[in-house]
Design a protein around this motif. Structure first.
Motif, short mmCIF file in Angstrom:
data_model
loop_
_atom_site.label_atom_id
_atom_site.label_comp_id
_atom_site.label_asym_id
_atom_site.label_seq_id
_atom_site.Cartn_x
_atom_site.Cartn_y
_atom_site.Cartn_z
N GLN A 41 56.97 45.63 35.66
CA GLN A 41 56.70 44.89 36.78
C GLN A 41 56.93 43.61 36.75
OE1 GLN A 41 52.27 45.47 37.53
NE2 GLN A 41 52.55 47.34 38.48
N THR A 42 57.34 42.82 37.99
CA THR A 42 57.62 41.68 37.97
C THR A 42 56.52 40.62 38.12
OG1 THR A 42 57.84 41.45 40.25
CG2 THR A 42 59.70 42.27 39.54
N LYS A 43 56.78 39.52 37.95
CA LYS A 43 55.59 38.35 37.82
C LYS A 43 55.03 38.51 39.24
CE LYS A 43 54.56 34.01 35.81
NZ LYS A 43 55.08 32.96 35.23
N LYS A 44 55.79 38.58 40.50
CA LYS A 44 55.06 38.71 41.53
C LYS A 44 54.32 39.89 41.82
CE LYS A 44 56.54 38.62 46.58
NZ LYS A 44 55.22 38.54 47.01
N GLN A 45 54.77 41.08 41.32
CA GLN A 45 53.82 42.32 41.28
C GLN A 45 52.57 42.09 40.52
OE1 GLN A 45 57.21 44.87 39.90
NE2 GLN A 45 56.89 46.20 41.86
N THR A 46 52.80 41.29 39.33
CA THR A 46 51.49 41.31 38.53
C THR A 46 50.64 40.39 39.27
OG1 THR A 46 53.03 41.27 36.43
CG2 THR A 46 50.83 40.12 36.26
N GLU A 47 51.13 39.32 39.84
CA GLU A 47 50.18 38.54 40.64
C GLU A 47 49.41 39.25 41.68
OE1 GLU A 47 52.92 35.25 42.11
OE2 GLU A 47 52.89 34.36 40.25
N GLU A 48 49.96 39.84 42.29
CA GLU A 48 49.71 41.04 43.49
C GLU A 48 48.74 41.81 43.04
OE1 GLU A 48 53.24 42.72 45.11
OE2 GLU A 48 53.62 40.79 46.21
N PHE A 49 48.82 42.62 41.84
CA PHE A 49 47.89 43.22 41.19
C PHE A 49 46.55 42.40 40.88
CE2 PHE A 49 45.87 44.52 37.09
CZ PHE A 49 45.73 46.01 37.38
N ILE A 50 46.85 41.36 40.26
CA ILE A 50 45.35 40.50 40.11
C ILE A 50 44.73 40.30 41.38
CG2 ILE A 50 44.77 38.22 39.23
CD1 ILE A 50 46.79 38.39 36.82
N ASN A 51 45.45 39.93 42.35
CA ASN A 51 44.81 39.70 43.72
C ASN A 51 44.13 40.83 44.10
OD1 ASN A 51 45.68 37.08 43.59
ND2 ASN A 51 47.55 37.63 44.96
N ARG A 52 44.89 41.99 43.91
CA ARG A 52 44.17 43.50 44.57
C ARG A 52 42.87 43.68 43.75
NH1 ARG A 52 49.15 45.32 44.32
NH2 ARG A 52 48.92 46.57 42.63
N MET A 53 42.92 43.50 42.52
CA MET A 53 41.71 43.59 41.29
C MET A 53 40.69 42.58 41.60
SD MET A 53 42.54 46.16 39.66
CE MET A 53 43.45 46.73 41.06
N GLN A 54 41.01 41.32 42.09
CA GLN A 54 39.86 40.58 42.43
C GLN A 54 39.21 40.84 43.79
OE1 GLN A 54 42.50 36.88 42.26
NE2 GLN A 54 41.53 36.12 40.60
N GLU A 55 39.89 41.36 44.86
CA GLU A 55 39.62 41.71 46.01
C GLU A 55 38.53 42.98 45.71
OE1 GLU A 55 42.82 42.44 48.69
OE2 GLU A 55 43.48 40.42 48.35
N GLN A 56 38.90 43.98 44.93
CA GLN A 56 38.25 45.04 44.53
C GLN A 56 36.93 44.80 43.92
OE1 GLN A 56 39.07 48.63 42.81
NE2 GLN A 56 41.41 48.85 43.38
N PHE A 57 36.96 43.81 43.20
CA PHE A 57 35.73 43.37 42.29
C PHE A 57 34.62 42.59 43.42
CE2 PHE A 57 32.90 40.53 40.12
CZ PHE A 57 32.48 41.45 39.44
N SER A 58 35.21 41.82 44.13
CA SER A 58 34.22 41.22 45.10
C SER A 58 33.65 42.08 46.26
CB SER A 58 34.92 40.22 45.95
OG SER A 58 36.06 40.37 46.75
N LYS A 59 34.55 43.31 46.46
CA LYS A 59 34.07 44.34 47.44
C LYS A 59 33.13 45.28 46.45
CE LYS A 59 36.11 48.20 49.74
NZ LYS A 59 37.56 49.08 49.82
N ASN A 60 33.36 45.76 45.48
CA ASN A 60 32.91 46.92 44.84
C ASN A 60 31.91 46.60 43.51
OD1 ASN A 60 33.81 48.75 46.63
ND2 ASN A 60 35.92 48.72 45.42
N LYS A 61 32.30 45.35 43.00
CA LYS A 61 31.76 45.01 41.72
C LYS A 61 32.25 45.72 40.35
CE LYS A 61 29.20 41.65 43.14
NZ LYS A 61 30.04 40.86 43.46
N PHE A 62 33.36 46.30 40.96
CA PHE A 62 34.47 46.87 39.69
C PHE A 62 35.93 46.63 40.04
CE2 PHE A 62 33.82 50.60 42.39
CZ PHE A 62 34.89 51.15 42.54
N CYS A 63 36.77 46.75 38.92
CA CYS A 63 38.09 46.72 39.14
C CYS A 63 38.76 47.13 37.84
CB CYS A 63 38.52 45.38 39.44
SG CYS A 63 38.28 44.08 38.33
#
Length: 178
Positions: A41-63
């Protein structure tokens, strides 16, 4: 001391921080780590992954949680839970997965962390089931999946990996909250 959501004997589990990008990118760009994935993965893909995980966590309390060693607060990768919605007869589901830095391999961290995540899934989140998916050639992950007492449900062709002959044949394991 980091403020962890939960801990295991040696590991702390937390939500992601923007400052994790470089450390995760080091893992995501390692060809050996990513050998059971279509590409590094590229750095941009890594940043996008972290953003998705942060969103999942705020929605579900898990990631897929950021994981550190308790002894040195060293970031070693991720272990956790993630919503899966790709086209498959078992989705939507909550999947357990991990990706660790090679320097932390061979210490039992994936198994220890996965057990802690299952405990969190069932006792804190009260989920009814967790699944795990891996390409049939990913013996290291399948070994961990078996160690955490998940049961093989079936083999299937992963729709997101159909263009990758070595990776498309996957196994589905599951465990229920009993």
């Amino acid at each position: 001391m980091e403020n962890y959501l939960f801990t295991s004997e040696r590991l702390g589990f937390r939500n992601w921080k923007t400052s994790d990008v470089d450390a995760l990118f080091e893992i995501n760009s390692d060809e050996e780590v990513m050998r059971f994935f279509p590409a590094t993965q590229t750095k941009k893909q890594t940043e996008e992954f972290i953003n998705r995980m942060q969103e999942q966590f705020s929605k579900n309390k898990f990631c897929y949680f950021a994981v550190e060693t308790l002894s040195g607060n060293d970031f070693i990768g991720f272990i956790g839970l993630s919503e899966q919605t790709y086209e498959a007869d078992f989705n939507p589901s909550v999947d357990i997965g991990w990706r660790l830095h090679p320097k932390s391999w061979g210490n039992g961290y994936a198994t220890e962390g996965a057990k802690a995540c299952l405990q969190y899934a069932f006792e804190t989140l009260n989920l009814s089931e967790v699944v795990a998916v891996a390409p049939v050639i990913n013996i290291p992950s399948i070994t961990v999946i078996k160690k955490i007492r998940m049961t093989k449900t079936k083999e299937f062709t992963h729709p997101l990996l159909s263009q990758y002959p070595k990776l498309k044949n996957c196994v589905l394991y599951s465990i229920s909250n009993k």
